[in-house]
Scaffold this active site. Sequence first.
Site, PDB file in Angstrom:
ATOM      1  N   MET A  30      50.418 -22.455 -61.673  1.00 11.47           N
ATOM      2  CA  MET A  30      49.479 -21.802 -62.591  1.00 11.47           C
ATOM      3  C   MET A  30      48.557 -20.876 -61.790  1.00 11.47           C
ATOM      4  O   MET A  30      47.464 -20.538 -62.239  1.00 11.47           O
ATOM      5  CB  MET A  30      48.666 -22.841 -63.365  1.00 11.47           C
ATOM      6  CG  MET A  30      49.558 -23.684 -64.274  1.00 11.47           C
ATOM      7  SD  MET A  30      48.711 -24.377 -65.699  1.00 11.47           S
ATOM      8  CE  MET A  30      47.487 -25.381 -64.919  1.00 11.47           C
ATOM      9  N   ALA A  32      46.040 -19.458 -58.647  1.00 10.09           N
ATOM     10  CA  ALA A  32      44.924 -19.957 -57.826  1.00 10.09           C
ATOM     11  C   ALA A  32      45.518 -20.761 -56.668  1.00 10.09           C
ATOM     12  O   ALA A  32      45.195 -21.937 -56.453  1.00 10.09           O
ATOM     13  CB  ALA A  32      43.944 -20.783 -58.656  1.00 10.09           C
ATOM     14  N   HIS A  34      46.872 -22.395 -53.208  1.00  9.74           N
ATOM     15  CA  HIS A  34      46.279 -22.918 -51.975  1.00  9.74           C
ATOM     16  C   HIS A  34      47.431 -23.389 -51.087  1.00  9.74           C
ATOM     17  O   HIS A  34      48.607 -23.237 -51.448  1.00  9.74           O
ATOM     18  CB  HIS A  34      45.288 -24.039 -52.282  1.00  9.74           C
ATOM     19  CG  HIS A  34      45.842 -25.088 -53.210  1.00  9.74           C
ATOM     20  ND1 HIS A  34      46.812 -25.980 -52.832  1.00  9.74           N
ATOM     21  CD2 HIS A  34      45.592 -25.352 -54.516  1.00  9.74           C
ATOM     22  CE1 HIS A  34      47.110 -26.766 -53.844  1.00  9.74           C
ATOM     23  NE2 HIS A  34      46.397 -26.401 -54.892  1.00  9.74           N
ATOM     24  N   HIS A  37      50.404 -25.312 -52.584  1.00  2.14           N
ATOM     25  CA  HIS A  37      51.460 -24.507 -53.216  1.00  2.14           C
ATOM     26  C   HIS A  37      52.338 -23.864 -52.139  1.00  2.14           C
ATOM     27  O   HIS A  37      53.554 -23.800 -52.274  1.00  2.14           O
ATOM     28  CB  HIS A  37      50.851 -23.373 -54.047  1.00  2.14           C
ATOM     29  CG  HIS A  37      50.053 -23.828 -55.232  1.00  2.14           C
ATOM     30  ND1 HIS A  37      48.692 -23.701 -55.307  1.00  2.14           N
ATOM     31  CD2 HIS A  37      50.450 -24.391 -56.390  1.00  2.14           C
ATOM     32  CE1 HIS A  37      48.282 -24.166 -56.466  1.00  2.14           C
ATOM     33  NE2 HIS A  37      49.317 -24.600 -57.143  1.00  2.14           N
ATOM     34  N   SER A 185      43.352 -28.470 -54.438  1.00  2.72           N
ATOM     35  CA  SER A 185      43.547 -28.253 -55.878  1.00  2.72           C
ATOM     36  C   SER A 185      42.954 -26.903 -56.233  1.00  2.72           C
ATOM     37  O   SER A 185      41.945 -26.487 -55.644  1.00  2.72           O
ATOM     38  CB  SER A 185      42.807 -29.347 -56.656  1.00  2.72           C
ATOM     39  OG  SER A 185      42.635 -28.959 -58.001  1.00  2.72           O
ATOM     40  N   SER A 186      43.570 -26.232 -57.201  1.00  2.00           N
ATOM     41  CA  SER A 186      43.026 -24.954 -57.659  1.00  2.00           C
ATOM     42  C   SER A 186      41.612 -25.162 -58.197  1.00  2.00           C
ATOM     43  O   SER A 186      40.762 -24.285 -58.110  1.00  2.00           O
ATOM     44  CB  SER A 186      43.900 -24.381 -58.767  1.00  2.00           C
ATOM     45  OG  SER A 186      45.224 -24.295 -58.299  1.00  2.00           O
ATOM     46  N   ARG A 187      41.373 -26.348 -58.748  1.00  4.53           N
ATOM     47  CA  ARG A 187      40.059 -26.632 -59.329  1.00  4.53           C
ATOM     48  C   ARG A 187      38.954 -26.722 -58.274  1.00  4.53           C
ATOM     49  O   ARG A 187      37.769 -26.606 -58.613  1.00  4.53           O
ATOM     50  CB  ARG A 187      40.092 -27.933 -60.130  1.00  4.53           C
ATOM     51  CG  ARG A 187      40.886 -27.806 -61.403  1.00  4.53           C
ATOM     52  CD  ARG A 187      41.157 -29.169 -62.006  1.00  4.53           C
ATOM     53  NE  ARG A 187      42.239 -29.077 -62.973  1.00  4.53           N
ATOM     54  CZ  ARG A 187      42.082 -28.842 -64.262  1.00  4.53           C
ATOM     55  NH1 ARG A 187      40.885 -28.714 -64.759  1.00  4.53           N
ATOM     56  NH2 ARG A 187      43.123 -28.746 -65.055  1.00  4.53           N
TER      57      ARG A 187
HETATM   58  O1  PAF Z   1      51.205 -28.379 -61.854  1.00  2.00           O
HETATM   59  C1  PAF Z   1      51.012 -27.276 -62.397  1.00  2.00           C
HETATM   60  O2  PAF Z   1      50.474 -26.363 -61.808  1.00  2.00           O
HETATM   61  C2  PAF Z   1      51.453 -27.074 -63.843  1.00  2.00           C
HETATM   62  O3  PAF Z   1      51.274 -28.227 -64.586  1.00  2.00           O
HETATM   63  C3  PAF Z   1      52.890 -26.548 -63.967  1.00  2.00           C
HETATM   64  C4  PAF Z   1      53.897 -27.548 -63.439  1.00  2.00           C
HETATM   65  C5  PAF Z   1      53.028 -25.238 -63.225  1.00  2.00           C
HETATM   66  C6  PAF Z   1      53.209 -26.292 -65.445  1.00  2.00           C
HETATM   67  O4  PAF Z   1      52.340 -25.368 -66.008  1.00  2.00           O
END
Ligand code: PAF
Length: 293
Positions: A30, A32, A34, A37, A185-187
């Site tokens: 989604m 953002a 880091h 990812h 986390s993006s958050r």
């Molecule tokens: O983990 C996430 O970032 C989301 O839940 C995902 C798997 C991309 C689905 O939108």
Amino acid sequence: MLVIETVSGLRDIINPLRKEGKSIGFVPTMGALHEGHLSLVQKCKEDNDICVVSIFVNPTQFNNKEDLEKYPRNVDKDVAALDSAGADMVFTPSVEEIYPEPDNRQFDFGQLDKVMEGKFRPGHFNGVAQVVSRLFDIVNPARSYFGEKDFQQLAIIREMVRQYKIPVEIIAMPIKREESGLAMSSRNERLSEKQRSDASNIYKVLAESKAIAKDKSAADIIDYVVDSVNQTESLDVEYFDIVDGNTLQSITNWTDTDYAVGCIAVFCGEVRLIDNITYFKKLNNGTVTTVYI
Ligand code: PAF
């Protein structure tokens, strides 16, 4: 690196590559982004000929409108990071592209989505299943990569793939942590410096709980974690549960399971953070492993 916005554009490029015998790996995100990812991208590149990443903030998985609005977005920065990481293609669709019509599908994951995140974020996993199944249908990858921070999400995606016989291998990657121990986390982008430092107590307590777990009951460890995290003024535990890592059902005695995982959700101010720790996992050969710490 190609940046593609439409389903037809992506299929036109990927389908011939697949026909040529190239393996397609896929990292749904989604944005953002880091280091967590980027570790998925790295592994995807190692395992596959082509690495496709999607950036799509999926509205159907947000049960809270404000959370959706406040979700951090910075596509240009993400695209630059993916380019440096060596991804081959980034898919950045609009909501209309993913959902040309409303998606009314209702998934049934039995007890897996009734607990923890499922209990506190009703509809969340149905939305995750909607978007991930749609993305799998578009990308049709051989392998797809997910982080273990979202432990319950991973279990649900595995179950979805099993139920619908989707021909994709799901690969889990360990949680990436900041130096302080805070799970990436993006958050985290929404935390102030003070909150970020306070939030590192979450993992500190989880790690301490693991160190003393041998001499305590699971119920005592639950009390210990909840009380210790709540001692930091800015932290407020929403739940902490110790579950069987496959069924996600709560355990009260360590002997109830071969795979014990503690999962936590904590509010730090307005920001909701999740994390987890594996207490033990018994392998088929009887060995007990304490992976990921
Ligand atoms: O983990 C996430 O970032 C989301 O839940 C995902 C798997 C991309 C689905 O939108």
